[in-house]
Motif scaffolding. Structure first.
Motif, PDB file in Angstrom:
ATOM      1  N   LEU A   1       0.840  -1.183   0.000  1.00  0.00           N
ATOM      2  CA  LEU A   1       0.000   0.000   0.000  1.00  0.00           C
ATOM      3  C   LEU A   1       0.874   1.231   0.000  1.00  0.00           C
ATOM      4  O   LEU A   1       2.083   1.162  -0.076  1.00  0.00           O
ATOM      5  CB  LEU A   1      -0.915  -0.008   1.224  1.00  0.00           C
TER       6      LEU A   1
ATOM      7  N   VAL B   1       1.447   2.311  -5.956  1.00  0.00           N
ATOM      8  CA  VAL B   1       0.088   1.920  -6.285  1.00  0.00           C
ATOM      9  C   VAL B   1      -0.541   3.046  -7.081  1.00  0.00           C
ATOM     10  O   VAL B   1      -0.609   4.176  -6.607  1.00  0.00           O
ATOM     11  CB  VAL B   1      -0.743   1.658  -5.024  1.00  0.00           C
TER      12      VAL B   1
ATOM     13  N   ILE C   1     -10.750   2.398   3.911  1.00  0.00           N
ATOM     14  CA  ILE C   1      -9.877   2.279   2.756  1.00  0.00           C
ATOM     15  C   ILE C   1      -9.566   0.805   2.538  1.00  0.00           C
ATOM     16  O   ILE C   1      -9.285   0.073   3.481  1.00  0.00           O
ATOM     17  CB  ILE C   1      -8.574   3.070   2.970  1.00  0.00           C
TER      18      ILE C   1
ATOM     19  N   ARG D   1      -8.135  -2.291  -0.654  1.00  0.00           N
ATOM     20  CA  ARG D   1      -7.380  -2.517  -1.882  1.00  0.00           C
ATOM     21  C   ARG D   1      -8.126  -3.481  -2.789  1.00  0.00           C
ATOM     22  O   ARG D   1      -8.696  -4.471  -2.340  1.00  0.00           O
ATOM     23  CB  ARG D   1      -5.998  -3.084  -1.529  1.00  0.00           C
ATOM     24  N   SER D   2      -8.108  -3.179  -4.094  1.00  0.00           N
ATOM     25  CA  SER D   2      -8.646  -4.089  -5.100  1.00  0.00           C
ATOM     26  C   SER D   2      -7.662  -4.120  -6.258  1.00  0.00           C
ATOM     27  O   SER D   2      -7.501  -3.117  -6.963  1.00  0.00           O
ATOM     28  CB  SER D   2     -10.023  -3.624  -5.586  1.00  0.00           C
TER      29      SER D   2
ATOM     30  N   ASN E   1      -5.318  -1.029  -7.253  1.00  0.00           N
ATOM     31  CA  ASN E   1      -5.925   0.239  -6.872  1.00  0.00           C
ATOM     32  C   ASN E   1      -6.376   0.221  -5.419  1.00  0.00           C
ATOM     33  O   ASN E   1      -6.580  -0.844  -4.824  1.00  0.00           O
ATOM     34  CB  ASN E   1      -7.123   0.555  -7.780  1.00  0.00           C
ATOM     35  N   VAL E   2      -6.540   1.406  -4.867  1.00  0.00           N
ATOM     36  CA  VAL E   2      -6.987   1.576  -3.486  1.00  0.00           C
ATOM     37  C   VAL E   2      -8.252   2.431  -3.511  1.00  0.00           C
ATOM     38  O   VAL E   2      -8.265   3.514  -4.097  1.00  0.00           O
ATOM     39  CB  VAL E   2      -5.900   2.253  -2.627  1.00  0.00           C
TER      40      VAL E   2
ATOM     41  N   MET F   1      -2.026   8.421  -0.342  1.00  0.00           N
ATOM     42  CA  MET F   1      -2.811   7.838   0.736  1.00  0.00           C
ATOM     43  C   MET F   1      -3.418   8.920   1.620  1.00  0.00           C
ATOM     44  O   MET F   1      -4.533   8.764   2.132  1.00  0.00           O
ATOM     45  CB  MET F   1      -1.965   6.877   1.563  1.00  0.00           C
TER      46      MET F   1
ATOM     47  N   ARG G   1      -6.615   9.963   0.066  1.00  0.00           N
ATOM     48  CA  ARG G   1      -7.683   8.996   0.309  1.00  0.00           C
ATOM     49  C   ARG G   1      -8.216   9.111   1.735  1.00  0.00           C
ATOM     50  O   ARG G   1      -9.410   8.984   1.975  1.00  0.00           O
ATOM     51  CB  ARG G   1      -7.168   7.576   0.042  1.00  0.00           C
TER      52      ARG G   1
END
Length: 302
Positions: free
Chosen positions: A14, A24, A65, A67-68, A71-72, A142, A145
């Motif tokens: 991450l 990322v 938050i 993760r996939s 992407n985040v 981050m 986000r």
């Protein structure tokens, strides 16, 4: 950062400073105060989730938050919270002091020593939080986000509790110890009005069941949302075996609704016997391409 967060995410690349294995890509690029538009990561629609509507439940909508793939994104859970404070304050306090139900999610926020919220006019939420809430070491992406996590949670709580009309754009002003111009996580300057940034919310998102719930045997209702109305989705249900290994049990495809008011919603009603299950839903890939932006959820049927 809390030990639980660090322990759960050290092995995952991450954007936490000191834990980065590889960059990322941002779903919508770096975001600053007041930014509402985002650019284009392939396969990621530049849209935000529709604002929550008024509900009778006392559960608080809280964004986390997660993760996939590479992407985040932001994902939402509904949480039981004490009712001593107003709906926006208690949702934000849960976001900053509790852990998500889903182990795939996390929060970089810390439990603040002070937190207060108010509403100005018809469309502005004021959040005043103490500086200790920002005691996590994040990089710029981050940090963006995390700030949007707060914006999404505050606007969701205000709309779902009926404090603000969900038919209009809601904006958030974040103060730190009563002051503007604070650099959140040392990267995002606060004080300007901010709204939900497109591209931050997960493109595929299981709403119910929530992580770890028990459901009655028979027809199990599953609901979720895709940010792309009318998109083709693939789903799979794995069932636990005696050795605790989950094996494929059911698979299928569905289409996210395209109708106004139901845009992006999908529903499933598989008949499931007692057991432990894992659900996976993803955007169907094109041609021989892989499926994209999967969300997973574990639950039990008793």
């Amino acid at each position: 950062m809390r030990a639980a967060v660090v322990a759960g995410f050290l092995a995952v690349p991450l954007l936490l400073t000191g834990c980065v294995v590889e960059p990322v890509p941002a779903p919508s690029g770096p975001l600053g105060p007041g930014t509402t538009a985002g650019g284009g990561t392939p396969g990621v629609p530049a849209t935000s989730a529709p604002l929550e509507t008024t509900q009778s439940s006392n559960k608080a909508p809280v964004y986390w938050i997660g993760r996939s793939g590479q992407n985040v994104f932001l994902y939402r859970e509904f949480r039981d919270v004490p009712e001593q404070e107003n709906p926006v304050t208690r949702a934000l306090r849960a976001m900053m002091s509790e852990q998500p139900l889903d182990p795939d999610f996390f929060t970089p926020w810390q439990n603040p020593s002070s937190l207060a919220t108010s509403i100005s006019g018809k469309d502005v939420i004021n959040v005043d939080v103490s500086e200790d809430a920002f005691n996590s070491n994040l990089d710029a992406d981050m940090a963006a986000r995390a700030v949007q996590q707060l914006v999404y949670t505050a606007t969701a709580a205000a709309a779902s509790s009926g404090l603000i009309d969900s038919g209009q754009q809601i904006r958030v002003r974040i103060l730190v110890d009563g002051h503007t111009d604070y650099p959140a996580f040392k990267h995002i300057r606060l004080g300007d009005l901010m709204s939900r940034a497109p591209g931050m919310v997960a493109p595929v998102w299981i709403i119910d069941p929530q992580e770890g719930v028990e459901m009655g045997a028979g027809s199990v209702k599953i609901t979720g949302r895709s940010t792309k109305a009318g998109s083709r989705l693939r789903w799979q249900i794995l069932k636990g075996t005696e050795g605790a290994v989950k094996m494929p049990y059911l698979t299928g495809e569905t289409t996210a609704a395209a109708e106004a008011g139901q845009s992006g919603i999908f529903t499933l009603a598989p008949k499931l016997p007692a057991g432990d299950y894992e659900l996976k839903v993803a955007q169907a890939g094109t041609g021989d391409g892989p499926d994209l932006n999967a969300d997973t959820r574990t639950f039990s049927v008793r």
